[in-house]
Scaffold this motif. Structure first.
Motif, PDB file in Angstrom:
ATOM      1  N   ASN A 167     -13.430   6.274 -21.092  1.00 41.78           N
ATOM      2  CA  ASN A 167     -13.901   6.057 -22.455  1.00 41.78           C
ATOM      3  C   ASN A 167     -15.369   6.459 -22.494  1.00 41.78           C
ATOM      4  O   ASN A 167     -16.255   5.675 -22.144  1.00 41.78           O
ATOM      5  CB  ASN A 167     -13.726   4.595 -22.858  1.00 41.78           C
ATOM      6  N   THR A 168     -15.636   7.679 -22.891  1.00 42.45           N
ATOM      7  CA  THR A 168     -17.005   8.197 -22.825  1.00 42.45           C
ATOM      8  C   THR A 168     -17.933   7.556 -23.853  1.00 42.45           C
ATOM      9  O   THR A 168     -19.153   7.735 -23.770  1.00 42.45           O
ATOM     10  CB  THR A 168     -17.011   9.725 -23.024  1.00 42.45           C
ATOM     11  N   LEU A 169     -17.370   6.816 -24.812  1.00 40.74           N
ATOM     12  CA  LEU A 169     -18.218   6.085 -25.753  1.00 40.74           C
ATOM     13  C   LEU A 169     -18.814   4.835 -25.116  1.00 40.74           C
ATOM     14  O   LEU A 169     -19.781   4.275 -25.635  1.00 40.74           O
ATOM     15  CB  LEU A 169     -17.420   5.705 -27.004  1.00 40.74           C
ATOM     16  N   ASP A 170     -18.236   4.402 -24.004  1.00 39.21           N
ATOM     17  CA  ASP A 170     -18.782   3.275 -23.252  1.00 39.21           C
ATOM     18  C   ASP A 170     -19.988   3.770 -22.454  1.00 39.21           C
ATOM     19  O   ASP A 170     -19.848   4.657 -21.602  1.00 39.21           O
ATOM     20  CB  ASP A 170     -17.714   2.720 -22.311  1.00 39.21           C
ATOM     21  N   PRO A 171     -21.181   3.233 -22.702  1.00 43.74           N
ATOM     22  CA  PRO A 171     -22.391   3.757 -22.037  1.00 43.74           C
ATOM     23  C   PRO A 171     -22.295   3.790 -20.519  1.00 43.74           C
ATOM     24  O   PRO A 171     -22.736   4.757 -19.891  1.00 43.74           O
ATOM     25  CB  PRO A 171     -23.494   2.795 -22.509  1.00 43.74           C
ATOM     26  N   ILE A 172     -21.721   2.757 -19.909  1.00 44.45           N
ATOM     27  CA  ILE A 172     -21.695   2.713 -18.449  1.00 44.45           C
ATOM     28  C   ILE A 172     -20.722   3.745 -17.882  1.00 44.45           C
ATOM     29  O   ILE A 172     -20.967   4.324 -16.811  1.00 44.45           O
ATOM     30  CB  ILE A 172     -21.343   1.287 -17.945  1.00 44.45           C
ATOM     31  N   GLN A 173     -19.642   4.019 -18.594  1.00 49.25           N
ATOM     32  CA  GLN A 173     -18.695   5.027 -18.113  1.00 49.25           C
ATOM     33  C   GLN A 173     -19.278   6.432 -18.251  1.00 49.25           C
ATOM     34  O   GLN A 173     -19.098   7.275 -17.370  1.00 49.25           O
ATOM     35  CB  GLN A 173     -17.372   4.913 -18.869  1.00 49.25           C
ATOM     36  N   PHE A 174     -19.972   6.670 -19.351  1.00 54.55           N
ATOM     37  CA  PHE A 174     -20.614   7.982 -19.506  1.00 54.55           C
ATOM     38  C   PHE A 174     -21.725   8.152 -18.476  1.00 54.55           C
ATOM     39  O   PHE A 174     -21.912   9.237 -17.917  1.00 54.55           O
ATOM     40  CB  PHE A 174     -21.167   8.130 -20.921  1.00 54.55           C
ATOM     41  N   TYR A 175     -22.455   7.059 -18.203  1.00 54.96           N
ATOM     42  CA  TYR A 175     -23.482   7.120 -17.163  1.00 54.96           C
ATOM     43  C   TYR A 175     -22.852   7.458 -15.811  1.00 54.96           C
ATOM     44  O   TYR A 175     -23.376   8.299 -15.067  1.00 54.96           O
ATOM     45  CB  TYR A 175     -24.228   5.789 -17.051  1.00 54.96           C
ATOM     46  N   GLY A 176     -21.750   6.802 -15.495  1.00 52.50           N
ATOM     47  CA  GLY A 176     -21.090   7.067 -14.221  1.00 52.50           C
ATOM     48  C   GLY A 176     -20.667   8.518 -14.086  1.00 52.50           C
ATOM     49  O   GLY A 176     -20.756   9.112 -13.003  1.00 52.50           O
ATOM     50  N   LEU A 177     -20.235   9.097 -15.187  1.00 47.19           N
ATOM     51  CA  LEU A 177     -19.839  10.506 -15.189  1.00 47.19           C
ATOM     52  C   LEU A 177     -21.040  11.404 -14.890  1.00 47.19           C
ATOM     53  O   LEU A 177     -20.973  12.306 -14.043  1.00 47.19           O
ATOM     54  CB  LEU A 177     -19.239  10.847 -16.556  1.00 47.19           C
ATOM     55  N   CYS A 178     -22.147  11.145 -15.569  1.00 43.77           N
ATOM     56  CA  CYS A 178     -23.368  11.940 -15.351  1.00 43.77           C
ATOM     57  C   CYS A 178     -23.912  11.735 -13.944  1.00 43.77           C
ATOM     58  O   CYS A 178     -24.347  12.692 -13.284  1.00 43.77           O
ATOM     59  CB  CYS A 178     -24.429  11.559 -16.384  1.00 43.77           C
ATOM     60  N   PHE A 179     -23.882  10.500 -13.472  1.00 42.82           N
ATOM     61  CA  PHE A 179     -24.365  10.190 -12.129  1.00 42.82           C
ATOM     62  C   PHE A 179     -23.515  10.893 -11.072  1.00 42.82           C
ATOM     63  O   PHE A 179     -24.041  11.430 -10.084  1.00 42.82           O
ATOM     64  CB  PHE A 179     -24.344   8.679 -11.912  1.00 42.82           C
ATOM     65  N   GLY A 180     -22.206  10.915 -11.279  1.00 41.67           N
ATOM     66  CA  GLY A 180     -21.330  11.607 -10.342  1.00 41.67           C
ATOM     67  C   GLY A 180     -21.630  13.096 -10.271  1.00 41.67           C
ATOM     68  O   GLY A 180     -21.657  13.685  -9.182  1.00 41.67           O
ATOM     69  N   LEU A 181     -21.885  13.705 -11.426  1.00 38.80           N
ATOM     70  CA  LEU A 181     -22.229  15.130 -11.446  1.00 38.80           C
ATOM     71  C   LEU A 181     -23.563  15.381 -10.748  1.00 38.80           C
ATOM     72  O   LEU A 181     -23.720  16.368 -10.019  1.00 38.80           O
ATOM     73  CB  LEU A 181     -22.283  15.635 -12.890  1.00 38.80           C
ATOM     74  N   LEU A 182     -24.526  14.493 -10.966  1.00 41.39           N
ATOM     75  CA  LEU A 182     -25.816  14.639 -10.292  1.00 41.39           C
ATOM     76  C   LEU A 182     -25.642  14.570  -8.776  1.00 41.39           C
ATOM     77  O   LEU A 182     -26.233  15.375  -8.038  1.00 41.39           O
ATOM     78  CB  LEU A 182     -26.781  13.551 -10.763  1.00 41.39           C
ATOM     79  N   CYS A 183     -24.835  13.640  -8.308  1.00 42.60           N
ATOM     80  CA  CYS A 183     -24.603  13.517  -6.863  1.00 42.60           C
ATOM     81  C   CYS A 183     -23.949  14.781  -6.307  1.00 42.60           C
ATOM     82  O   CYS A 183     -24.331  15.264  -5.229  1.00 42.60           O
ATOM     83  CB  CYS A 183     -23.728  12.298  -6.575  1.00 42.60           C
ATOM     84  N   LEU A 184     -22.987  15.326  -7.035  1.00 42.69           N
ATOM     85  CA  LEU A 184     -22.329  16.557  -6.582  1.00 42.69           C
ATOM     86  C   LEU A 184     -23.323  17.712  -6.494  1.00 42.69           C
ATOM     87  O   LEU A 184     -23.306  18.489  -5.528  1.00 42.69           O
ATOM     88  CB  LEU A 184     -21.189  16.916  -7.537  1.00 42.69           C
ATOM     89  N   VAL A 185     -24.192  17.812  -7.491  1.00 44.39           N
ATOM     90  CA  VAL A 185     -25.175  18.899  -7.496  1.00 44.39           C
ATOM     91  C   VAL A 185     -26.210  18.698  -6.391  1.00 44.39           C
ATOM     92  O   VAL A 185     -26.658  19.665  -5.764  1.00 44.39           O
ATOM     93  CB  VAL A 185     -25.844  19.000  -8.884  1.00 44.39           C
ATOM     94  N   LEU A 186     -26.580  17.453  -6.121  1.00 47.75           N
ATOM     95  CA  LEU A 186     -27.510  17.185  -5.018  1.00 47.75           C
ATOM     96  C   LEU A 186     -26.891  17.567  -3.673  1.00 47.75           C
ATOM     97  O   LEU A 186     -27.575  18.106  -2.794  1.00 47.75           O
ATOM     98  CB  LEU A 186     -27.916  15.711  -5.018  1.00 47.75           C
ATOM     99  N   VAL A 187     -25.609  17.291  -3.522  1.00 45.42           N
ATOM    100  CA  VAL A 187     -24.914  17.701  -2.295  1.00 45.42           C
ATOM    101  C   VAL A 187     -24.903  19.225  -2.187  1.00 45.42           C
ATOM    102  O   VAL A 187     -25.159  19.792  -1.109  1.00 45.42           O
ATOM    103  CB  VAL A 187     -23.475  17.141  -2.277  1.00 45.42           C
ATOM    104  N   LEU A 188     -24.625  19.897  -3.307  1.00 44.11           N
ATOM    105  CA  LEU A 188     -24.651  21.364  -3.327  1.00 44.11           C
ATOM    106  C   LEU A 188     -26.034  21.881  -2.954  1.00 44.11           C
ATOM    107  O   LEU A 188     -26.165  22.818  -2.151  1.00 44.11           O
ATOM    108  CB  LEU A 188     -24.254  21.865  -4.715  1.00 44.11           C
ATOM    109  N   HIS A 189     -27.068  21.263  -3.522  1.00 44.81           N
ATOM    110  CA  HIS A 189     -28.439  21.684  -3.228  1.00 44.81           C
ATOM    111  C   HIS A 189     -28.761  21.496  -1.747  1.00 44.81           C
ATOM    112  O   HIS A 189     -29.366  22.369  -1.108  1.00 44.81           O
ATOM    113  CB  HIS A 189     -29.417  20.886  -4.094  1.00 44.81           C
ATOM    114  N   ALA A 190     -28.359  20.358  -1.196  1.00 45.58           N
ATOM    115  CA  ALA A 190     -28.623  20.089   0.217  1.00 45.58           C
ATOM    116  C   ALA A 190     -27.928  21.117   1.111  1.00 45.58           C
ATOM    117  O   ALA A 190     -28.503  21.595   2.098  1.00 45.58           O
ATOM    118  CB  ALA A 190     -28.166  18.677   0.571  1.00 45.58           C
ATOM    119  N   ARG A 191     -26.697  21.460   0.761  1.00 50.99           N
ATOM    120  CA  ARG A 191     -25.965  22.450   1.554  1.00 50.99           C
ATOM    121  C   ARG A 191     -26.594  23.838   1.412  1.00 50.99           C
ATOM    122  O   ARG A 191     -26.646  24.604   2.379  1.00 50.99           O
ATOM    123  CB  ARG A 191     -24.498  22.473   1.136  1.00 50.99           C
TER     124      ARG A 191
END
Length: 326
Positions: A167-191
């Motif tokens: 439910n992307t209208l739920d602030p915490i769920q949308f935050y979790g989605l954005c946070f997950g993408l940030l973590c994936l990109v940080l892993v990509l950057h590290a690699r």
């Protein structure tokens, strides 16, 4: 674990703890602030790949940020109005699906970065900076003069786009989605930093003549870095537009490019978590001082000056107790 590793872990923990506390305290606005910081960090990670690894000082990264935002706005507006995006030679409908929008944003931003890079990488130094700035201003004024999608007034989206199972209208769920993408990109950057490509790109930034001597083209390496950088920044733009449910030409302005640059410099250029620290500091300072004075950016400027003069490793470098000189 090194001191910088501890700093990185602390920043990651803060990104989990702050929204967790806000959820417990029933403070959705704090979650929105954290989401804003995460999205800005994502955009800054994109720039950090071009700047920190490739040595490309770009004042046009808002182009990719804005393209990502407009990709979201255009697709979502056609979906909410039940009008096709294109009817000939075949019909293309709009969509409210985040994964599809992200794919379009990444491809469009990456393509824009490729085209801009093919022209701007013919130069270097201040000329490269001015060419990227010129492209940014061109896109900014194009968006202003595009009445089909709001022109200067921008484009509003009534309901946030959807993601399967959330439910992307739920602030915490949308935050979790954005946070997950940030973590994936940080892993990509590290690699990327540890990959042969990253090592070659770093060498091309420092001693391009030696890179040419071993048969590699520094310009091609920088072009690939710019495309990756633009694609990531475009993804951040799509998320930012979804967060606000609004996209406007300001996302393409040179001020936006400057803000993304500030995130990287304050946090630490070429530091993995530098963009995270810089974006978090910026959002926190804006929140704390923005209500006190409309001139809060004066304090940001003073802090930026101190970082440039006395803390060239940025916040992460200062906290880690050492500066990077590569």
């Amino acid at each position: 674990m090194s001191r910088e590793g501890l700093v990185n872990a602390a920043l990651l923990l803060a990104l989990v703890a702050v929204p967790g506390w806000a959820l417990w305290a029933d403070a959705p606005f704090t979650i929105t602030l954290a989401t804003r910081a995460v999205i800005f960090a994502l955009a800054a990670v994109g720039l950090n790949i071009a700047l920190g690894m490739g040595g490309l000082v770009s004042l046009g990264h808002a182009v990719f940020f804005g393209i990502g935002g407009y990709a979201m706005g255009i697709l979502a507006s056609h979906a909410q109005n039940y009008t096709p995006l294109m009817e000939w030679p075949f019909e293309i409908a709009g969509t409210k699906s985040m994964p599809v929008i992200w794919l379009v944003a990444v491809l469009a931003s990456g393509l824009a970065a490729l085209l801009i890079g093919l022209l701007s990488l013919r130069t270097s130094g201040v000329y490269f900076i001015m060419i990227t700035l010129a492209f940014g201003q061109m896109m900014y004024f194009f968006a202003i003069s595009w009445p089909a999608y709001g022109g200067e007034d921008g484009l509003s989206i009534y309901v946030r786009n959807g993601f399967p199972g959330l439910n992307t209208l739920d602030p915490i769920q949308f935050y979790g989605l954005c946070f997950g993408l940030l973590c994936l990109v940080l892993v990509l950057h590290a690699r990327l930093m540890r990959s042969p490509f990253g090592l070659a790109l770093n060498a091309a930034r420092q001693v391009p003549e030696r890179v040419r001597a071993v048969g590699l083209d520094p310009v091609r390496l920088q072009l690939v870095a710019l495309v990756i950088s633009g694609a990531i920044t475009g993804l951040a733009g799509a998320l930012f537009a979804d967060l606000n449910r609004f996209v406007s030409p300001t996302m393409l302005s040179w001020q936006m490019s400057g803000e993304i640059m500030v995130f990287v410099i304050i946090g630490g250029v070429a530091r993995l978590f530098g963009p995270v620290a810089g974006a978090g500091f910026y959002v926190l300072l804006e929140h704390l001082l923005g209500g006190v004075s409309e001139y809060w950016q004066i304090f940001l400027g003073l802090f930026l000056l101190l970082v440039v003069l006395f803390g060239k490793g940025g916040l992460v470098g200062v906290l880690a107790g050492r500066a990077r000189h590569d």
